[in-house]
Design a protein around this motif. Structure first.
Motif, PDB file in Angstrom:
ATOM      1  N   GLU A 140      47.586 -14.122 -17.012  1.00 45.44           N
ATOM      2  CA  GLU A 140      46.276 -14.316 -16.385  1.00 45.44           C
ATOM      3  C   GLU A 140      46.418 -14.864 -14.972  1.00 45.44           C
ATOM      4  OE1 GLU A 140      42.885 -14.413 -18.249  1.00 45.44           O
ATOM      5  OE2 GLU A 140      44.007 -12.867 -19.308  1.00 45.44           O
ATOM      6  N   ALA A 144      47.413 -17.711 -14.028  1.00 50.39           N
ATOM      7  CA  ALA A 144      46.770 -19.021 -13.976  1.00 50.39           C
ATOM      8  C   ALA A 144      47.712 -20.141 -13.546  1.00 50.39           C
ATOM      9  CB  ALA A 144      46.173 -19.364 -15.344  1.00 50.39           C
ATOM     10  N   HIS A 145      49.030 -19.917 -13.609  1.00 52.00           N
ATOM     11  CA  HIS A 145      49.935 -20.994 -13.201  1.00 52.00           C
ATOM     12  C   HIS A 145      49.785 -21.248 -11.703  1.00 52.00           C
ATOM     13  CE1 HIS A 145      51.762 -21.500 -17.055  1.00 52.00           C
ATOM     14  NE2 HIS A 145      52.075 -20.228 -17.150  1.00 52.00           N
ATOM     15  N   VAL A 146      49.654 -22.541 -11.353  1.00 55.44           N
ATOM     16  CA  VAL A 146      49.319 -22.899  -9.971  1.00 55.44           C
ATOM     17  C   VAL A 146      50.409 -22.462  -9.010  1.00 55.44           C
ATOM     18  CG1 VAL A 146      48.498 -24.735  -8.497  1.00 55.44           C
ATOM     19  CG2 VAL A 146      48.462 -25.025 -10.980  1.00 55.44           C
ATOM     20  N   ARG A 147      50.013 -21.729  -7.986  1.00 52.78           N
ATOM     21  CA  ARG A 147      50.928 -21.383  -6.894  1.00 52.78           C
ATOM     22  C   ARG A 147      50.267 -21.729  -5.575  1.00 52.78           C
ATOM     23  NH1 ARG A 147      52.248 -15.263  -7.689  1.00 52.78           N
ATOM     24  NH2 ARG A 147      53.432 -15.611  -5.782  1.00 52.78           N
ATOM     25  N   SER A 159      42.974 -16.771  -9.664  1.00 59.77           N
ATOM     26  CA  SER A 159      42.255 -18.022  -9.468  1.00 59.77           C
ATOM     27  C   SER A 159      42.450 -18.884 -10.689  1.00 59.77           C
ATOM     28  CB  SER A 159      40.779 -17.742  -9.252  1.00 59.77           C
ATOM     29  OG  SER A 159      40.277 -17.092 -10.396  1.00 59.77           O
ATOM     30  N   GLU A 160      42.294 -20.189 -10.485  1.00 62.33           N
ATOM     31  CA  GLU A 160      42.555 -21.114 -11.578  1.00 62.33           C
ATOM     32  C   GLU A 160      41.446 -21.081 -12.629  1.00 62.33           C
ATOM     33  OE1 GLU A 160      43.700 -22.002  -8.486  1.00 62.33           O
ATOM     34  OE2 GLU A 160      45.702 -21.669  -9.283  1.00 62.33           O
ATOM     35  N   VAL A 161      40.264 -20.686 -12.206  1.00 62.20           N
ATOM     36  CA  VAL A 161      39.186 -20.617 -13.197  1.00 62.20           C
ATOM     37  C   VAL A 161      38.532 -19.246 -13.148  1.00 62.20           C
ATOM     38  CG1 VAL A 161      38.574 -23.044 -13.292  1.00 62.20           C
ATOM     39  CG2 VAL A 161      37.651 -21.621 -11.500  1.00 62.20           C
ATOM     40  N   GLU A 162      37.916 -18.908 -14.239  1.00 59.59           N
ATOM     41  CA  GLU A 162      37.217 -17.635 -14.280  1.00 59.59           C
ATOM     42  C   GLU A 162      35.886 -17.764 -13.569  1.00 59.59           C
ATOM     43  OE1 GLU A 162      37.953 -14.552 -17.902  1.00 59.59           O
ATOM     44  OE2 GLU A 162      36.519 -16.150 -18.126  1.00 59.59           O
ATOM     45  N   PRO A 163      35.363 -16.710 -13.014  1.00 55.92           N
ATOM     46  CA  PRO A 163      34.054 -16.785 -12.342  1.00 55.92           C
ATOM     47  C   PRO A 163      32.976 -17.178 -13.354  1.00 55.92           C
ATOM     48  CG  PRO A 163      34.729 -14.499 -12.613  1.00 55.92           C
ATOM     49  CD  PRO A 163      35.905 -15.343 -12.968  1.00 55.92           C
ATOM     50  N   MET A 166      48.432 -23.971 -18.194  1.00 52.53           N
ATOM     51  CA  MET A 166      48.732 -24.174 -16.775  1.00 52.53           C
ATOM     52  C   MET A 166      49.054 -25.639 -16.514  1.00 52.53           C
ATOM     53  SD  MET A 166      46.774 -25.411 -13.932  1.00 52.53           S
ATOM     54  CE  MET A 166      45.093 -24.829 -13.705  1.00 52.53           C
ATOM     55  N   SER A 168      55.616 -20.078  -2.721  1.00 51.63           N
ATOM     56  CA  SER A 168      54.612 -19.696  -3.718  1.00 51.63           C
ATOM     57  C   SER A 168      55.204 -19.510  -5.110  1.00 51.63           C
ATOM     58  CB  SER A 168      53.824 -18.449  -3.283  1.00 51.63           C
ATOM     59  OG  SER A 168      54.477 -17.260  -3.622  1.00 51.63           O
ATOM     60  N   ILE A 169      56.301 -20.214  -5.375  1.00 53.58           N
ATOM     61  CA  ILE A 169      56.804 -20.274  -6.755  1.00 53.58           C
ATOM     62  C   ILE A 169      55.880 -21.212  -7.535  1.00 53.58           C
ATOM     63  CG2 ILE A 169      58.777 -21.034  -8.172  1.00 53.58           C
ATOM     64  CD1 ILE A 169      60.523 -20.391  -5.693  1.00 53.58           C
ATOM     65  N   PRO A 170      55.535 -20.884  -8.787  1.00 48.14           N
ATOM     66  CA  PRO A 170      54.601 -21.740  -9.538  1.00 48.14           C
ATOM     67  C   PRO A 170      55.057 -23.199  -9.556  1.00 48.14           C
ATOM     68  CG  PRO A 170      54.998 -19.715 -10.744  1.00 48.14           C
ATOM     69  CD  PRO A 170      55.905 -19.685  -9.547  1.00 48.14           C
ATOM     70  N   VAL A 171      54.093 -24.120  -9.387  1.00 45.44           N
ATOM     71  CA  VAL A 171      54.419 -25.538  -9.237  1.00 45.44           C
ATOM     72  C   VAL A 171      55.260 -26.055 -10.416  1.00 45.44           C
ATOM     73  CG1 VAL A 171      53.434 -27.849  -9.046  1.00 45.44           C
ATOM     74  CG2 VAL A 171      52.391 -25.954  -7.829  1.00 45.44           C
ATOM     75  N   GLY A 181      39.402 -21.361  -6.342  1.00 48.95           N
ATOM     76  CA  GLY A 181      39.488 -20.298  -7.350  1.00 48.95           C
ATOM     77  C   GLY A 181      38.109 -19.862  -7.818  1.00 48.95           C
ATOM     78  N   ARG A 214      44.250 -20.993 -21.366  1.00 52.61           N
ATOM     79  CA  ARG A 214      44.757 -20.668 -20.039  1.00 52.61           C
ATOM     80  C   ARG A 214      44.906 -21.926 -19.185  1.00 52.61           C
ATOM     81  NH1 ARG A 214      41.366 -16.769 -18.685  1.00 52.61           N
ATOM     82  NH2 ARG A 214      39.802 -18.333 -18.169  1.00 52.61           N
ATOM     83  N   LYS A 269      36.251 -17.740  -4.832  1.00 49.54           N
ATOM     84  CA  LYS A 269      36.686 -16.355  -4.722  1.00 49.54           C
ATOM     85  C   LYS A 269      36.327 -15.714  -3.383  1.00 49.54           C
ATOM     86  CE  LYS A 269      37.862 -15.395  -9.134  1.00 49.54           C
ATOM     87  NZ  LYS A 269      38.167 -14.512 -10.186  1.00 49.54           N
TER      88      LYS A 269
END
Ligand code: NA
Ligand code: NA
Lengths: 181, 426, 323
Positions: free
Chosen positions: A70, A72-75, A177-181, B278, B16-19, B384, B274, B387
Motif C-alpha cells: 500500500e 504506507a511505509h514512511v519515506r 500517502s500515509e492515509v487514505e483519502p 507502518m 527515500s529509503i523507508p525510515v 498525505g 496499514r 494529496k
C-alpha cells in the motif's frame, strides 16, 4: 504476467490484513470480557496481556508486507521531489532493493529465535505457560512472508522498469500517502 | 559514533529509503563497524521482544478507534459542530481544526492517528471554502500532536514503562499542559489572522439556535472520553485495557449513528493494519538501533556529554532540551524516546528533577519533533491526506505552532505546577 | 582482556552500588590491570531480562547478569534456585544459593552455553498490604501482585489470586483496590513510596530473593588461561558477590526501620505495621511447598532435578520433595 503476480500478491495481503484485523477485534473482546469479569468480582480470565503481546507480534510481522504494497511505509521525499521521472524511478528502485535486502537479512536472523525455542521446548514464564513455538512460529512466518512479498515486488518493479512502464512502477513502489483519502 | 549515525541517517533518508529500514540499516552498520561483538545475532531476539509487547497493542487499538469514528461519520459531525461554535473567530475554520484535534486527542493515544483522523475530515472543507492551505494544514499537523499530551497517550505509556513512572499520574499531569497548548494555538491563530486576514478564511457566524442544536453532535466524543479515561481512574482497567474499551465504545456509537456497513468495516480494519504496521516497522527498527548503539557505548557517550559537561542542574536541563530539539529534527519520536530515555531520565532524576514533570516536558519536545522537518511524521500524514501541492506548505504552516511549543517548554520550567498540580491533587 | 558486560536493572542498588563499582573499578584492581570491563545494563540496551542468557550464549556480549527467575521459560529447572519462604535471612539464603550452585553451573552450561561467575542476591521480596494482614493465612482471598512462577503457584495454594501488573502501576492499583497486596524488595517499596498506599508489611520472603546469576559466554571463558579463569572468578567472588551478600544482611533491617518510621531512618514519614514471620507461618509454608509447589516444579523440570535438589538445597534447608 507481472500484473497477475502483483494482483495475486495484493489480494493475498488484503486477506492477511483482514485476518489481523479480526484478531485485533478478538483481542478487544477478550480484554473486555476480562475487565467485565474482574469488575463483577468473578475473577479473571488471566493472560490477556500475554495474548495481546502475541497478537501485537503477529501484526508487527504479517502486517508489514500489506503496508509495503500500500506504499504506507514512511519515506522522505525532499530530494525525490526535486528530480525528474528517471531520477525518481532510480530512487524508488534503489529504496526497494535496499528494503528487500534488509528484510531478507532480518528474516534470516529471526529464525534462531524460533530454533532455540523448539530445541529447548521453551514455555512462557507466566501462569499460562504457553509453548512459545506457537506465537514465535506465527511471528517468524510473518517475517518470511514479508521477505517473500518484498522479493516479488522487487522483481515485478524491475520488470516494469525494463518494460518502460513508469506509471505502473510508480503505482507499485513510488511514494504513496500515509492515509487514505 | 553519534554524529556518524546522524549524518548517515540524513543521507539514507534523503535517498527515500523507508525510515524503518534506515533504522535497521544503521543498526547493522553500528554492529559491524563500532562493535567487536556479533551483535547481529541478537537481532531476532530484539525484534521478537520489542514487538511481542502488550503495551504497544494500544497503538493498533487507538488507530482502529479513529478509523471507526471516521467511517461511522462521527468525526465529520464533530467537526461540523465545532465549526459552528468557533468560525466567528479571526481565522474561521482553522479553529475548528484545532478544537477537533483537541477533542480527538482526548480519545486517541496517538498523534499520528489524531492528525490522520482530523485531516481526513477537514481537508475537503479547505478546498470548498478556499482557505490558504498553509495555516490550515499546519493547524491540523500541530493540533494532532496534542494526541500524545492529552490523555490517553501511547508515548506517555512508553515513558512510564521505560522509567517505571505511574502512567495514570502521567496522564493527569498531561491534561493541563495539553489544554493550555490548545488554547495557545487558538490565540496565536487568531492573532495571525487579525494581522494577516488572508492567511485565514472568512469568519462565519452561526445562529445560537443552530449552535445549541449542534451540541448534541459533540456528545459521542464526550462520552467516549469519559468511558476511556473514567475506566482507568475508576480502577476498572489498565491504560492498555482502556484502549480496548474505547474501541468497543466507538463501535457502539457508530452503530447508533449511521451504522457501519460491511465495506466500511473492512476498510477500517485494513486502514488500521496499514498504519499500525507502518508505525511498528519504525519502532522495531528504532529498538534495534538503540540496542546496537548501546552495545557500542552510546550510554557512555551520552552520559559523558551530559554528566561530564560540568554544568549546574539547570544548565544540564538546558543542554538536554537543546539535544532533544536537535535530535527531534531527524529522529522518529518513539525511536527517540526509546533510545534516550533509559540514559537521560536517570541523570535528570539524579539531579532532582521530578520524573513525572520531566515526562511532560519531554512530551512537548516530542510534539515539536513530530512537526519539524525533515523527519516529522505529522507533516507526512497531513500532506498525505492533502494529496496536492508541496509538503513545504505544511512546513510553513506549522512554524507559528512550533514557537508556541517552545513557549510551553519555558512555561513548564517556570511553573512546574502546570504539570504537577493535578497528580498531587488526586 | 577487556570484557563487554551487561548488568542487571540499572535503577536498583545491585547495579548502582555493586556492579558499577566492581566492573569499572574493582576488577582492574583485583586483576592487576589485566582485566577491564565495559558495562551497560540490559534495560538500557532494551533487552528483555529473559533474553540476557540467550544472547550471552550467542556471544553477543562476554558477561551477562539477570534475575534467574526471569529465564525459567527457557530452563524450568532453574526455578529450584529460588524457592520462596524457606530462607528467612541472608545467611540462610546464601547457604541455599551455595548448595544450588553446582546445579546452576550445569544448567547454565547445558541450556545457555555459559559459565557461572557468581550469584548475587536482590533484597528479600516481602509483602506490602493495604488492610489488616498479620499472617500468611490472611492472604486467602486477597489479590496479590507477585512475580515469578513459583511465587504465583504458592499464592494460588494459599487461596490468594496472583495478579500481573507493572511495578510502576502498583501504588495506584493498591490505592484503587485493584490489588490488596504486592511483593517487592523492602528498599524498592520504600523508595517507590508504596508505604503511602499500604499499611501492613509481611516480612516473609514470599517472593524469594530473586538471585542474579552473573555468567560468562562459555567459549570466551574456556579460551582464557586457567590462571585468568581463577583470577576472574575469585575477583567476582571477592569484589561483587561478597559485598552484595553483606549488604543484603544489613539492608532489610534498615529498610524496615524506614518503612516503620523508626528514628534510626532519617527523614522517614512512613508508619507501616510489621507482621514478622511466625513459627506457624513458616510451618504452613513448608507444608504447602512440600505438598504442592515443589512436586509441581519437579514435574515441570523433569529429569532427575528433584533428586539433585533433594541432595543439595533440600538437605541444607531440611526439605524433601516426594517423588
Ligand atoms: Na490523547
Ligand atoms: Na522532526
Amino acid at each position: 504476467m507481472a500484473d497477475h503476480i502483483l494482483g495475486a500478491l495484493r489480494r493475498a495481503n488484503r486477506a492477511v490484513a483482514l485476518i489481523l484485523g479480526v484478531a485485533l477485534i478478538l483481542t478487544v473482546a477478550f480484554i473486555l470480557t476480562d475487565v467485565a469479569l474482574r469488575g463483577l468480582g468473578l475473577g479473571s480470565l488471566g493472560g490477556s496481556d500475554e495474548l495481546s503481546g502475541y497478537v501485537m507480534a503477529a501484526v508487527a510481522s504479517w502486517g508489514l508486507a500489506f503496508a509495503l504494497l500500500e506504499r504506507a511505509h514512511v519515506r522522505i521525499d525532499v530530494m525525490r521531489l526535486k528530480l525528474r521521472d528517471t531520477g525518481r524511478a532510480a530512487m524508488d528502485i534503489l529504496a526497494m532493493i535496499v528494503t528487500n535486502g534488509v528484510v531478507l537479512l532480518i528474516a534470516f536472523q529471526c529464525w534462531p529465535v524460533l530454533q532455540k525455542t523448539i530445541e529447548r521446548g521453551s514455555r512462557a514464564n507466566t501462569p499460562l505457560e504457553t509453548p512459545l513455538w506457537i506465537p514465535q512460529g506465527i511471528w517468524f512466518a510473518g517475517w518470511l512472508w514479508f521477505a517473500l512479498s518484498a522479493t516479488i515486488i522487487t522483481l515485478v518493479a524491475l520488470s516494469y522498469l525494463l518494460a518502460g512502464r513508469r506509471d505502473a512502477l510508480d503505482a507499485t513502489i513510488g511514494i504513496g500517502s500515509e492515509v487514505e483519502p | 559514533m553519534i554524529w556518524t549515525v546522524a549524518i548517515s541517517l540524513l543521507g539514507l533518508m534523503a535517498l527515500s529509503i523507508p525510515v524503518g529500514i534506515v533504522l535497521f540499516l544503521l543498526g547493522i552498520g553500528v554492529a559491524q563497524f563500532y562493535s567487536a561483538f556479533p551483535l547481529l545475532r541478537g537481532m531476532g531476539q530484539m525484534i521478537w521482544s520489542s514487538s511481542a509487547s502488550s503495551t504497544l497493542i494500544a497503538i493498533p487499538l487507538f488507530v482502529l478507534l479513529g478509523e471507526i469514528l471516521v467511517r461511522g461519520g462521527v468525526a465529520e459531525r464533530t467537526y461540523a459542530a465545532l465549526d459552528k461554535w468557533l468560525s466567528w473567530l479571526p481565522g474561521g475554520l482553522v479553529h475548528a481544526n484545532i478544537a477537533t484535534s483537541t477533542m480527538f486527542s482526548a480519545t486517541s493515544g496517538s498523534s499520528v492517528a489524531t492528525a490522520a483522523t482530523v485531516a481526513t475530515v477537514a481537508m475537503p472543507q479547505a478546498e470548498r471554502l478556499n482557505y490558504d492551505p498553509r495555516l490550515f494544514s499546519g493547524a491540523i499537523a500541530a493540533g494532532g500532536t496534542l494526541g500524545i499530551m492529552i490523555p490517553p497517550s501511547i508515548n506517555l505509556i512508553v515513558y512510564g514503562f521505560l522509567t517505571e513512572t505511574s502512567i495514570p499520574q502521567l496522564f493527569l499531569a498531561g491534561l493541563i499542559p495539553g489544554l493550555l497548548l490548545a488554547l495557545a494555538f487558538v490565540v496565536v491563530t487568531a492573532l495571525i489572522c487579525i494581522v494577516r486576514p488572508a492567511l485565514g478564511g472568512p469568519s462565519r457566524s452561526f445562529e445560537w439556535s443552530e449552535r445549541m442544536r449542534s451540541l448534541g453532535q459533540l456528545l459521542p466524543i464526550v462520552a467516549l472520553f469519559t468511558v476511556v479515561i473514567g475506566s482507568i481512574y475508576a480502577g476498572w482497567a489498565t491504560p492498555t485495557e482502556s484502549a480496548a474499551i474505547g474501541v468497543a465504545m466507538a463501535a457502539v456509537i457508530a452503530a447508533f449513528g449511521d451504522g457501519l456497513g460491511r465495506r466500511a468495516i473492512i476498510e477500517a480494519l485494513e486502514g488500521t493494519i496499514r498504519i499500525s504496521a507502518m508505525i511498528m516497522l519504525v519502532i522495531v527498527g528504532a529498538y534495534f538501533l538503540n540496542f546496537a548503539m548501546t552495545s557500542a557505548g552510546l550510554g557512555r557517550q551520552l552520559s559523558d556529554l551530559i554528566g561530564g559537561s560540568g554544568l549546574s542542574p539547570f544548565g544540564t536541563l538546558m543542554l538536554v532540551i537543546a539535544l532533544y530539539i536537535v535530535l527531534g529534527f531527524f529522529i522518529e519520536t518513539l525511536a527517540l524516546m526509546v533510545a534516550t530515555i533509559p540514559i537521560i531520565v536517570p541523570i535528570m532524576a539524579g539531579l532532582g528533577y521530578d520524573k513525572v514533570w520531566f515526562g511532560i516536558l519531554l512530551i512537548v519536545l516530542v510534539e515539536m519533533a513530530l512537526i519539524t522537518p525533515p523527519v516529522g511524521l505529522n507533516l507526512f500524514v497531513v500532506q498525505g491526506a492533502r494529496k496536492r501541492g508541496s509538503i513545504n506548505d505544511v512546513i510553513m504552516g506549522v512554524i507559528p505552532y512550533v514557537f508556541v511549543m517552545a513557549l510551553m517548554v519555558a512555561a513548564l520550567i517556570a511553573l512546574p505546577g502546570l504539570a504537577l498540580w493535578l497528580p498531587s491533587a488526586f | 582482556e577487556e570484557l563487554s558486560v551487561v548488568g542487571s536493572w540499572s535503577n536498583l542498588p545491585l547495579y548502582q552500588q555493586f556492579e558499577t563499582v566492581f566492573w569499572n573499578e574493582r576488577l582492574p584492581e583485583l586483576t592487576d590491570g589485566q582485566m577491564t570491563a565495559q558495562l551497560t545494563s540490559f534495560d538500557q540496551m532494551g533487552i528483555a531480562g529473559a533474553d540476557v542468557y540467550r544472547m550471552l550464549g550467542d556471544g553477543v556480549f562476554d558477561v551477562g547478569a539477570t534475575v534467574a527467575d526471569y529465564t525459567v521459560g527457557d530452563a524450568p529447572e532453574l526455578e529450584g534456585l529460588d524457592v520462596p519462604l524457606i530462607a528467612t535471612d541472608a545467611a540462610e539464603a546464601q547457604a541455599m544459593v551455595e548448595a544450588a550452585r553446582p546445579m546452576v553451573e550445569d544448567i547454565m552450561r547445558d541450556r545457555f552455553g555459559a559459565q557461572v561467575l557468581g550469584i548475587a542476591p536482590y533484597p528479600p521480596q516481602v509483602v506490602f498490604c493495604r488492610g489488616d494482614v498479620a499472617s500468611l493465612a490472611d492472604l486467602q482471598g486477597k489479590k496479590v501482585r507477585g512475580s515469578g512462577r513459583m511465587t504465583t503457584k504458592l499464592l494460588e495454594a494459599l487461596g490468594a489470586e496472583g495478579i500481573n501488573i507493572a511495578f510502576s502501576e502498583v501504588p495506584g492499583s493498591l490505592e484503587r483496590g485493584v490489588i490488596d497486596c504486592a511483593v517487592t524488595g523492602a528498599g524498592s517499596g520504600y523508595s517507590a513510596g508504596w508505604w503511602e498506599v499500604s499499611d501492613h508489611l509481611l516480612t516473609l520472603p514470599l517472593g524469594g530473593w530473586d538471585p542474579v546469576v552473573i555468567a560468562m559466554n562459555a567459549d570466551r571463558y574456556d579460551a582464557l588461561t586457567a590462571e585468568q579463569q581463577t583470577m576472574l572468578t575469585s575477583a567476582v567472588a571477592e569484589g561483587l558477590e561478597a559485598p552484595a551478600w553483606q549488604a543484603a544482611q544489613g539492608g532489610l533491617e534498615n529498610d524496615i526501620a524506614c518503612l516503620t518510621g523508626d528514628a534510626s531512618c532519617e527523614g522517614s514519614r512512613a508508619s507501616m505495621t510489621v507482621a514478622p514471620a511466625s513459627e506457624d507461618d513458616m510451618a504452613r509454608a513448608r507444608e504447602i511447598l512440600v505438598a504442592e509447589v515443589l512436586p509441581d516444579w519437579a514435574s515441570r523440570a523433569g529429569g532427575d532435578w528433584a533428586a539433585r535438589w533433594n541432595e543439595t538445597v533440600g538437605q541444607t534447608v531440611g526439605l524433601t520433595i516426594d517423588r
